[in-house]
Design a protein around this motif. Structure first.
Motif, PDB file in Angstrom:
ATOM      1  N   ASP A 129       0.847  -1.187   0.000  1.00 57.46           N
ATOM      2  CA  ASP A 129       0.000   0.000   0.000  1.00 57.46           C
ATOM      3  C   ASP A 129       0.881   1.235   0.000  1.00 57.46           C
ATOM      4  OD1 ASP A 129      -1.917   1.938   0.287  1.00 57.46           O
ATOM      5  OD2 ASP A 129      -3.038   0.870   1.819  1.00 57.46           O
ATOM      6  N   ASP A 130       0.968   1.873  -1.154  1.00 60.92           N
ATOM      7  CA  ASP A 130       1.758   3.096  -1.297  1.00 60.92           C
ATOM      8  C   ASP A 130       3.195   2.908  -0.812  1.00 60.92           C
ATOM      9  OD1 ASP A 130       2.255   5.583  -2.180  1.00 60.92           O
ATOM     10  OD2 ASP A 130       0.723   6.578  -0.999  1.00 60.92           O
ATOM     11  N   PHE A 131       3.831   1.874  -1.313  1.00 57.28           N
ATOM     12  CA  PHE A 131       5.213   1.497  -1.046  1.00 57.28           C
ATOM     13  C   PHE A 131       5.412   0.956   0.355  1.00 57.28           C
ATOM     14  CE2 PHE A 131       9.911   1.863  -1.114  1.00 57.28           C
ATOM     15  CZ  PHE A 131      10.113   1.238  -2.330  1.00 57.28           C
ATOM     16  N   GLY A 132       4.362   0.958   1.145  1.00 60.09           N
ATOM     17  CA  GLY A 132       4.439   0.386   2.481  1.00 60.09           C
ATOM     18  C   GLY A 132       3.759  -0.957   2.517  1.00 60.09           C
ATOM     19  N   MET A 133       3.671  -1.524   3.717  1.00 61.23           N
ATOM     20  CA  MET A 133       3.061  -2.830   3.889  1.00 61.23           C
ATOM     21  C   MET A 133       1.860  -2.725   4.802  1.00 61.23           C
ATOM     22  SD  MET A 133       4.297  -5.872   6.308  1.00 61.23           S
ATOM     23  CE  MET A 133       3.076  -7.077   6.822  1.00 61.23           C
ATOM     24  N   GLY A 134       0.873  -3.572   4.538  1.00 59.72           N
ATOM     25  CA  GLY A 134      -0.215  -3.783   5.470  1.00 59.72           C
ATOM     26  C   GLY A 134      -1.397  -2.866   5.243  1.00 59.72           C
ATOM     27  N   TRP A 135      -2.486  -3.286   5.797  1.00 58.74           N
ATOM     28  CA  TRP A 135      -3.715  -2.516   5.724  1.00 58.74           C
ATOM     29  C   TRP A 135      -3.576  -1.291   6.625  1.00 58.74           C
ATOM     30  CZ3 TRP A 135      -9.076  -4.252   7.979  1.00 58.74           C
ATOM     31  CH2 TRP A 135     -10.046  -3.349   7.566  1.00 58.74           C
ATOM     32  N   ARG A 136      -3.674  -0.119   6.035  1.00 56.02           N
ATOM     33  CA  ARG A 136      -3.523   1.124   6.779  1.00 56.02           C
ATOM     34  C   ARG A 136      -4.866   1.476   7.411  1.00 56.02           C
ATOM     35  NH1 ARG A 136       0.726   4.809   3.258  1.00 56.02           N
ATOM     36  NH2 ARG A 136       2.503   3.442   3.645  1.00 56.02           N
ATOM     37  N   SER A 137      -5.084   0.894   8.579  1.00 54.72           N
ATOM     38  CA  SER A 137      -6.415   0.909   9.180  1.00 54.72           C
ATOM     39  C   SER A 137      -6.656   2.087  10.113  1.00 54.72           C
ATOM     40  CB  SER A 137      -6.649  -0.395   9.951  1.00 54.72           C
ATOM     41  OG  SER A 137      -5.639  -0.595  10.928  1.00 54.72           O
ATOM     42  N   LEU A 138      -5.708   3.005  10.216  1.00 59.05           N
ATOM     43  CA  LEU A 138      -5.921   4.202  11.033  1.00 59.05           C
ATOM     44  C   LEU A 138      -6.463   5.326  10.154  1.00 59.05           C
ATOM     45  CD1 LEU A 138      -2.709   4.246  13.257  1.00 59.05           C
ATOM     46  CD2 LEU A 138      -4.998   3.444  13.872  1.00 59.05           C
ATOM     47  N   PRO A 139      -7.376   6.145  10.678  1.00 59.83           N
ATOM     48  CA  PRO A 139      -7.908   7.252   9.876  1.00 59.83           C
ATOM     49  C   PRO A 139      -6.865   8.344   9.675  1.00 59.83           C
ATOM     50  CG  PRO A 139      -8.778   7.331  12.109  1.00 59.83           C
ATOM     51  CD  PRO A 139      -8.003   6.049  11.996  1.00 59.83           C
ATOM     52  N   GLY A 140      -7.152   9.222   8.726  1.00 63.92           N
ATOM     53  CA  GLY A 140      -6.237  10.319   8.426  1.00 63.92           C
ATOM     54  C   GLY A 140      -5.525  10.103   7.108  1.00 63.92           C
ATOM     55  N   GLU A 141      -4.907  11.136   6.608  1.00 63.10           N
ATOM     56  CA  GLU A 141      -4.180  11.089   5.339  1.00 63.10           C
ATOM     57  C   GLU A 141      -2.788  10.507   5.553  1.00 63.10           C
ATOM     58  OE1 GLU A 141      -3.544  11.582   1.256  1.00 63.10           O
ATOM     59  OE2 GLU A 141      -5.385  11.793   2.429  1.00 63.10           O
ATOM     60  N   TRP A 142      -2.521   9.382   4.924  1.00 62.42           N
ATOM     61  CA  TRP A 142      -1.233   8.708   5.098  1.00 62.42           C
ATOM     62  C   TRP A 142      -0.171   9.320   4.191  1.00 62.42           C
ATOM     63  CZ3 TRP A 142       0.060   4.204   8.028  1.00 62.42           C
ATOM     64  CH2 TRP A 142      -0.973   3.754   8.862  1.00 62.42           C
ATOM     65  N   PRO A 143       1.107   9.184   4.565  1.00 62.21           N
ATOM     66  CA  PRO A 143       2.177   9.667   3.686  1.00 62.21           C
ATOM     67  C   PRO A 143       2.155   8.913   2.353  1.00 62.21           C
ATOM     68  CG  PRO A 143       3.023   9.153   5.882  1.00 62.21           C
ATOM     69  CD  PRO A 143       1.633   8.619   5.831  1.00 62.21           C
ATOM     70  N   HIS A 144       2.614   9.574   1.316  1.00 62.05           N
ATOM     71  CA  HIS A 144       2.605   8.978  -0.023  1.00 62.05           C
ATOM     72  C   HIS A 144       4.028   8.850  -0.553  1.00 62.05           C
ATOM     73  CE1 HIS A 144      -1.742   9.272  -0.361  1.00 62.05           C
ATOM     74  NE2 HIS A 144      -1.667  10.535   0.058  1.00 62.05           N
TER      75      HIS A 144
END
Length: 577
Positions: free
Chosen positions: A332-347
């Motif tokens: 997920d966007d060069f990272g791993m795992g389900w990003r299950s926290l709310p908010g805008e994640w780094p890209h």
């Protein structure tokens, strides 16, 4: 059977060398990642609770958030929890051991099918160091245990049929049965044996006793298991969900609703790109060996043309909105795992994903070209009993992989990238030209081998960094969860710590409660737990005020640098450090 079956010369050719390299690389990656962590990841909280019930209460208790059989994986994990008691680290260790075993199985299968030691080692490293493999090895998900059982079963079945070793064959079927009780689709092993056995042995009686009867036993055992958990009232409410979804898709095809075909067509394209990304490094020397008779200028032209066309195609796809990652769950966007926290994640920067997409386009095209060439060779030499891989092997692999991926390709339910994990070894092996006496690795040019090694190093670095960062920000998440529960005294129902935090407590508290237990609901608009007053996120959320920052010791700039604890409305005075 293999091109380098001559007596070993240098230490590079010693039989122990490749397994030792696999072991050292695996241990080194774990030292860098640090898998010691007391928390679940993704869906494995549901599987962990079953182990916990068996270890602590002596009860086999399924949770409602699982659709796989799981029982063999649970029984495997129990001994790891007997010394120090139940822990997520012990469960993760049980998976990591099987991850290493899967690497050994890949190497053994590659050698059995005629790959040289160097090529078999390279291919095995490429698979076990792929992002999907490293990521899932550091969880208690079913992917790696199923992979290890599947590859081990394939190797032993082939060895038994090719060398006339009954013990190996029956052990392979036993591993196949174990795979069924990790995931139901392990039945593909038995379907493959039923289809392929006549190519190895023309006796119809042995076909019935050695292939049909074991398949019936495996299928019957699965039905008995389903009946047993039904009788005990332990059927997870999502257990048969995929059956129903598959039934709807098949019904649409039977009613000639051809619009349904868009689902498998698009998924096949996406799968081709992903397999191309992960296997591209080994395709380079394979293509080089294929074109070794060409003039150097022609080979250079082919390489440059392929690279330019792949880059152009990737840019064109990006502009049309077809962007990597094409689907998620692990990547997920060069990272791993389900990003299950709310908010805008780094890209991650888009140019990085465009480059990865270009590699995937090139690798996907190369994969199909190599598959076609290998299939033509196999058909031409179908009567050659001296070939290390013959028509029966291909039949088994095709039927098995049809069972592994066919249902998931046509169903309407989400398709996750980790479903491709079990395809990697077979996709790789089907691309290798099994021409007797040729060492593909040595026949490839030096430049091709160098590119392949650089590709392996880049994929390994990618895998290690994203898994490290995933576990690191999850450590921070659970530190914050303990702070909320212990220091602030907030009850679980009023705290949103993300999918795993919320549902571990929820399902654990209701483990023995009869009836269907559903996952914790979230507000579809805000993605925040319904009724939560305290929320953990990666960025500020509208309607919540900052309470505390929790820094993350991550490596990548596109990973979270800190997690933010917020409270609904105005933040109260902080009396805690």
């Amino acid at each position: 059977m293999s091109p380098d079956s001559r007596p070993a010369g240098t230490w590079l050719d010693r039989p122990w060398f490749a397994p030792m390299v696999l072991l050292l690389v695996w241990i080194s990656s774990l030292i860098a990642i640090n898998p010691i962590a007391e928390f679940p990841t993704n869906d494995d909280f549901a599987y962990a609770l079953t182990v916990k019930a068996l270890v602590q209460d002596g009860r086999f208790q399924l949770t409602d958030w699982q659709s796989s059989t799981l029982v063999a994986q649970v029984l495997w994990a129990v001994p790891f929890c007997l010394i120090g008691g139940f822990s997520f680290t012990a469960l993760r260790l049980s998976t990591l051991v099987l991850g290493l075993a899967g690497g050994f199985a890949m190497y053994a299968l590659s050698r059995h099918l005629g790959l040289s030691r160097k090529l078999a080692l390279f291919g095995s490293l490429l698979v076990i160091m792929s992002p999907l493999y490293v990521a899932q090895s550091n969880t208690f998900m079913t992917d790696i245990p199923f992979y290890a059982a599947l590859l081990g079963s394939t190797y032993l079945i082939f060895r038994g049929l090719d060398h006339g070793e009954p013990a190996a064959y029956w052990m392979g079927l036993l591993l196949g049965l174990i795979s069924v009780f990790i995931r139901q689709i392990g039945l593909g092993v038995f379907f493959g044996v039923v289809a392929a056995y006549p190519f190895f042995d023309r006796s119809w009686r042995r076909w019935i006793t050695h292939a049909v009867v074991p398949a019936a036993i495996a299928f019957g055992s699965l039905q008995m298991y389903d009946a047993a958990i039904t009788a005990q009232g332990q059927v997870p409410y999502v257990y048969f969900a995929k059956h129903a979804d598959l039934g709807r898709a098949v019904k649409d095809y039977l009613h000639f609703k051809f619009g349904a075909a868009r689902v498998p067509v698009s998924r096949i394209g996406v799968c081709s790109v992903y397999l191309g990304v992960f296997l591209a490094p080994i395709f380079v020397p394979l293509i080089s060996c294929w074109t070794r008779a060409w003039a150097p200028a022609r080979r250079v032209t082919l390489g440059l043309t392929g690279a330019v066309m792949a880059a152009v195609a990737a840019v064109a796809l990006e502009r049309r909105g077809i962007k990597m990652p094409l689907f998620g769950n692990v990547l997920d966007d060069f990272g791993m795992g389900w990003r299950s926290l709310p908010g805008e994640w780094p890209h991650a920067p888009r140019w990085l994903w465009v480059g990865i997409l270009a590699v995937g386009v090139w690798g996907g095209v190369a994969m199909y070209a190599l598959w076609i060439r290998t299939a033509v060779e196999a058909w031409k030499h179908r009567h050659d009993s001296q070939r290390s891989i013959r028509l029966g092997h291909y039949v088994f692999i095709f039927v098995l992989n049809g069972m592994l991926t066919g249902p998931a390709l046509i169903m309407y339910s989400p398709f996750f990238d980790r479903y491709l994990l079990c395809l990697l070894p077979y996709a790789l092996l089907l691309a290798v030209p099994f021409t007797g006496g040729i060492d593909v690795w040595n026949e490839a040019g030096r430049t091709a081998r160098a590119v392949a090694l650089v590709g392996l190093l880049l994929i390994s670095a990618w895998s290690i960094t994203i898994v490290h960062d995933y576990l690191e920000w999850n450590r921070t998440r659970w530190v914050a969860a303990r702070y909320v529960a212990t220091d602030l005294g907030i009850p679980p129902e009023r705290f949103d710590g993300g999918f795993e935090v919320n549902n571990l407590e929820h399902f654990g508290r209701n483990l023995y409660v009869p009836g269907d237990i559903r996952i914790v609901p979230v507000d579809p608009a805000t993605k925040v737990r319904v009724g939560a007053t305290h929320v953990l996120s990666v960025k500020p959320i509208a309607g919540y005020e900052k309470l505390k920052d929790f820094p993350c010791q991550t490596w990548l700039p596109c990973s979270p640098q800190s997690l933010l604890l917020s409270v609904k409305g105005e933040a109260p005075p902080q009396n805690h450090p």
